[in-house]
Design an enzyme around this catalytic site. Structure first.
Site, PDB file in Angstrom:
ATOM      1  N   CYS A  61      33.539  32.082  66.990  1.00  0.00           N
ATOM      2  CA  CYS A  61      32.795  32.491  68.259  1.00  0.00           C
ATOM      3  C   CYS A  61      33.049  31.664  69.525  1.00  0.00           C
ATOM      4  O   CYS A  61      32.715  32.017  70.644  1.00  0.00           O
ATOM      5  CB  CYS A  61      31.393  32.881  67.925  1.00  0.00           C
ATOM      6  SG  CYS A  61      30.480  31.517  67.776  1.00  0.00           S
ATOM      7  N   ASP A  63      31.121  29.043  69.996  1.00  0.00           N
ATOM      8  CA  ASP A  63      30.094  28.148  69.894  1.00  0.00           C
ATOM      9  C   ASP A  63      30.384  26.744  69.651  1.00  0.00           C
ATOM     10  O   ASP A  63      30.682  26.392  68.508  1.00  0.00           O
ATOM     11  CB  ASP A  63      28.904  28.629  69.271  1.00  0.00           C
ATOM     12  CG  ASP A  63      28.426  30.102  69.828  1.00  0.00           C
ATOM     13  OD1 ASP A  63      28.935  30.335  70.950  1.00  0.00           O
ATOM     14  OD2 ASP A  63      27.713  30.764  68.944  1.00  0.00           O
ATOM     15  N   CYS A  87      26.648  31.372  73.295  1.00  0.00           N
ATOM     16  CA  CYS A  87      25.688  32.569  73.670  1.00  0.00           C
ATOM     17  C   CYS A  87      24.083  32.039  73.734  1.00  0.00           C
ATOM     18  O   CYS A  87      23.708  31.039  73.196  1.00  0.00           O
ATOM     19  CB  CYS A  87      25.952  33.479  72.594  1.00  0.00           C
ATOM     20  SG  CYS A  87      25.386  33.259  70.778  1.00  0.00           S
ATOM     21  N   CYS A 130      24.546  31.362  64.471  1.00  0.00           N
ATOM     22  CA  CYS A 130      23.957  30.500  65.238  1.00  0.00           C
ATOM     23  C   CYS A 130      23.041  29.239  64.763  1.00  0.00           C
ATOM     24  O   CYS A 130      22.918  28.270  64.892  1.00  0.00           O
ATOM     25  CB  CYS A 130      23.498  31.065  66.383  1.00  0.00           C
ATOM     26  SG  CYS A 130      24.532  32.042  67.427  1.00  0.00           S
TER      27      CYS A 130
END
Length: 156
Positions: A61, A63, A87, A130
């Site tokens: 993603c 991150d 995000c 996350c």
């Protein structure tokens, strides 16, 4: 004709919209709070032997999370900072993680789990990575701190 739904980055066709239905996707209030008012943003001196730095990323993603802790002579975490590129859920997870590690001992901080972070933020399944990054960042920072201090003891 299509338009971009703010903060969702999803394209919605006007042809498919019923005039009575407004498309809505929302984050839990805790995620929004930590995203809009992140705690402990910044950096600590990575050269300080009492500072541990963890840098982790999720290639899938994009991150990237840097989390740092500062530990006192009694083994208690007295400060924590983070910088995250990602995000809203990644930023919120980092922010919450820094709040939770402060005041804990190194051993207590190692017990923090991604499931606790995800539960507190009410993360949906698609955003669980996350909270996993935040747990990995904590562990990496603690590991860096321990390595620095083992090396310091050997030099003495």
């Amino acid at each position: 004709m299509a338009f971009l739904v703010p903060k969702l980055r999803r394209c919605v066709s006007l042809k498919n919209l019923n005039s009575n239905v407004v498309p809505k996707a929302s984050y839990h209030a805790n995620v929004i709070d930590h995203y809009e008012n992140p705690r402990n943003v910044g950096s600590l001196d990575k050269e300080d032997k009492n500072v541990g730095t963890g840098l982790v990323g999720a290639p899938a993603c994009g991150d990237v999370m840097k989390l740092q802790i500062k530990v006192d002579e009694n083994g208690k975490i007295i400060d924590a900072k983070f910088k995250t590129f990602g995000c809203g859920s990644a930023i919120a997870s980092s922010s919450l993680a820094t709040e939770w590690v402060k005041g804990k001992t190194v051993d207590e901080a190692l017990k923090l789990k991604n499931t606790d972070i995800a539960k507190e933020l009410s993360l949906p399944p698609v955003k669980l990575h996350c909270s996993m990054l935040a747990e990995d960042a904590i562990k990496a920072a603690l590991s860096d701190y321990r390595i620095k201090n083992q090396n310091a003891e050997k030099k003495e």
